[in-house]
Design an enzyme around this catalytic site. Structure first.
Site, short mmCIF file in Angstrom:
data_model
loop_
_atom_site.label_atom_id
_atom_site.label_comp_id
_atom_site.label_asym_id
_atom_site.label_seq_id
_atom_site.Cartn_x
_atom_site.Cartn_y
_atom_site.Cartn_z
CG PHE A 50 -1.89 1.12 1.28
CD1 PHE A 50 -2.83 1.31 0.28
CD2 PHE A 50 -1.87 2.00 2.34
CE1 PHE A 50 -3.72 2.37 0.32
CE2 PHE A 50 -2.77 3.06 2.40
CZ PHE A 50 -3.70 3.25 1.39
CG ASP A 53 3.69 -1.90 6.60
OD1 ASP A 53 2.69 -2.36 7.18
OD2 ASP A 53 3.62 -1.04 5.70
CG HIS A 77 -1.44 -6.92 4.72
ND1 HIS A 77 -1.13 -7.22 3.40
CD2 HIS A 77 -2.13 -5.75 4.67
CE1 HIS A 77 -1.60 -6.29 2.61
NE2 HIS A 77 -2.21 -5.37 3.35
CD GLN A 88 -8.89 -0.44 5.78
OE1 GLN A 88 -8.30 -1.53 5.86
NE2 GLN A 88 -9.83 -0.21 4.89
CE LYS A 99 -4.56 -3.18 6.59
NZ LYS A 99 -5.36 -2.25 5.78
NE ARG A 127 -0.84 18.02 26.21
CZ ARG A 127 -1.85 17.93 25.34
NH1 ARG A 127 -2.08 16.79 24.71
NH2 ARG A 127 -2.63 18.97 25.12
CE1 TYR A 183 -3.67 23.72 26.22
CE2 TYR A 183 -4.12 24.25 28.52
CZ TYR A 183 -4.58 23.95 27.24
OH TYR A 183 -5.92 23.89 26.98
NE ARG A 199 -5.29 12.58 23.01
CZ ARG A 199 -5.17 13.90 22.88
NH1 ARG A 199 -3.96 14.45 22.75
NH2 ARG A 199 -6.23 14.69 22.86
#
Length: 416
Positions: A102, A173, A176, A199, A202, A231, A238, A248
């Site tokens: 991909f 990767d 899959h 996704q 999958k 962070r 902050y 996230r």
């Protein structure tokens, strides 16, 4: 002797399809629904300020993979990006990738201002060919992203040896490869980091989402910071220490993934066993060849079951036409990628807007013949949900291929 089949008997021309059922995906039950509903009713949807479902799933998935740490994020493309940045690549560095995968495997390299270098695939596995890697290494090469394509492990021993020799990082990767193994180790846990996608297609899914696992504490700390707007755990809300963003996932995704994870081992067992059985069934059908699983101990999770198609044994019908016939027979399938990544307009037209990539970098002359052959003529994919069927289903897939072949050969013999 096989009974002759006329073209009119093929499902694509109005005949009865060979496969009589469908293969729904995703698979879920009331427990999945209840888990998500409980979070909805709680009003605690966010992360990290609400609830602990995300941290719980991350620990569950790390444990499942045999890794110390896991960092969830919005998708598998971002998880690759987090791993690359944490592994210390710098603008202008080169990263080795396969061309048969991909787009994200290569496009994230561009996103971090690095240069993708394409290395051809092994024709027997469709994974990156270790024997061709060293010829692509230069003084700028910093990492390699082996893709466990379709859920089949790359030759990790060979890749790790090359990486160690040349002081390169290895980012698996494993988009899959949920639940697949190489020599007793879960894929994703073997290199410096391992990236997964959740996704919707999958083997483990929450519609969208991703995660990266690692055993390296410093990589974990950096990736954890990058996905949380830079962070640090001991900093103020902050206070931002690294150039991250909000990548996230939500509590809703996390609880759904925790429920789905309970099924993964059994589903992987079924896919692996069905893949082995389908290998046997197709072995005596000329013109279709199952990809090799190699000669090492592994568990294949068959995100895709891939066969190499030889049109000379099917009356010279092109691959695309064969796939249309096979789909009409009820087999969930695809012709796969139309061309290797380096032939995408992104690479051919240099549409990357990356300041650190030298003007001399060009992809118009790149040629990976095995990947080109897979795309144009050979690769036929059967989707993972179909591999959760029964042995009878696998037999019907094989029979659908036989049916098409008999019809095409009958056309040739009749001269029509």
């Amino acid at each position: 002797m096989n009974k002759a089949i006329s073209v009119d008997q093929l499902a694509i021309h109005g005949g009865d399809p060979t496969v009589k059922r469908t293969f729904p995906w995703p698979i879920f039950d009331d427990q999945d629904v209840q888990a998500v509903a409980d979070v909805v009713r709680s009003g605690q949807w966010g992360n990290p300020d609400c609830g602990d479902a995300v941290a719980t799933f991350e620990q569950q998935f790390a444990d499942y993979c045999g890794s110390k740490y896991a960092v969830s994020c919005v998708n598998g493309s971002v998880s690759l990006r987090l791993a690359l940045i944490a592994c210390g690549v710098r603008p202008g560095d080169e990263v080795i990738v396969p061309p048969y995968t991909f787009i994200a495997t290569a496009s994230v390299v561009l996103e971090v201002n690095c240069v993708p270098v394409f290395v051809d695939i092994d024709p027997d596995t469709y994974n990156i060919d270790p024997q061709k890697i060293e010829a692509a290494i230069t003084e700028r090469t910093r990492a390699i992203i082996p893709v466990h394509f379709a859920g089949l492990s790359c030759d990790m021993n060979a890749i790790l040896a090359i990486a160690q020799k040349h002081n390169m990082r290895v980012i698996e990767d494993a988009a899959h490869a949920h639940g697949a193994e190489y020599k007793g180790k879960k894929l994703g846990s073997i290199g410096d980091a391992g990236s997964f996608s959740f996704q919707s297609s999958k083997n483990l899914t929450s519609g969208e989402g991703g995660i990266v696992v690692t055993n390296n504490e410093s990589l974990y700390q950096m990736m954890n910071s990058l996905r949380n707007v830079g962070r640090l755990p001991d900093g103020q809300w902050y206070d931002h220490f690294n150039p991250g963003c909000n990548y996230r996932v939500t509590q809703l995704q996390a609880v759904l993934l925790s429920e789905q994870l309970k099924r993964l081992d059994e589903q992987t067992r079924i896919r692996n066993e069905n893949g082995l059985y389908l290998d046997q069934l197709l072995a005596d059908i000329e013109g279709v060849t199952s990809l090799s699983r190699g000669d090492v101990a592994l568990r294949h999770c068959y995100h895709l079951y891939i066969v190499k198609y030889d049109k000379t044994k099917f009356g010279y019908i092109p691959k695309k036409e064969f796939v249309s016939m096979l789909a009409a027979e009820g087999v969930p399938c695809s012709a796969g990628y139309p061309h290797p990544l380096y032939k995408q307009p992104l690479f051919q037209q240099k549409n990357w807007q990356c300041y650190a990539i030298p003007d001399s970098v060009a992809y118009t002359q790149v040629n990976c013949p095995e990947a080109e052959r897979a795309c144009a003529d050979e690769a036929v994919w059967i989707f993972q949900q179909a591999m959760l069927g029964t042995r009878n289903d696998m037999e019907s897939f094989a029979e659908a291929i036989r049916k098409i072949r008999r019809a095409m050969l009958n056309v040739v013999e009749s001269g029509s």
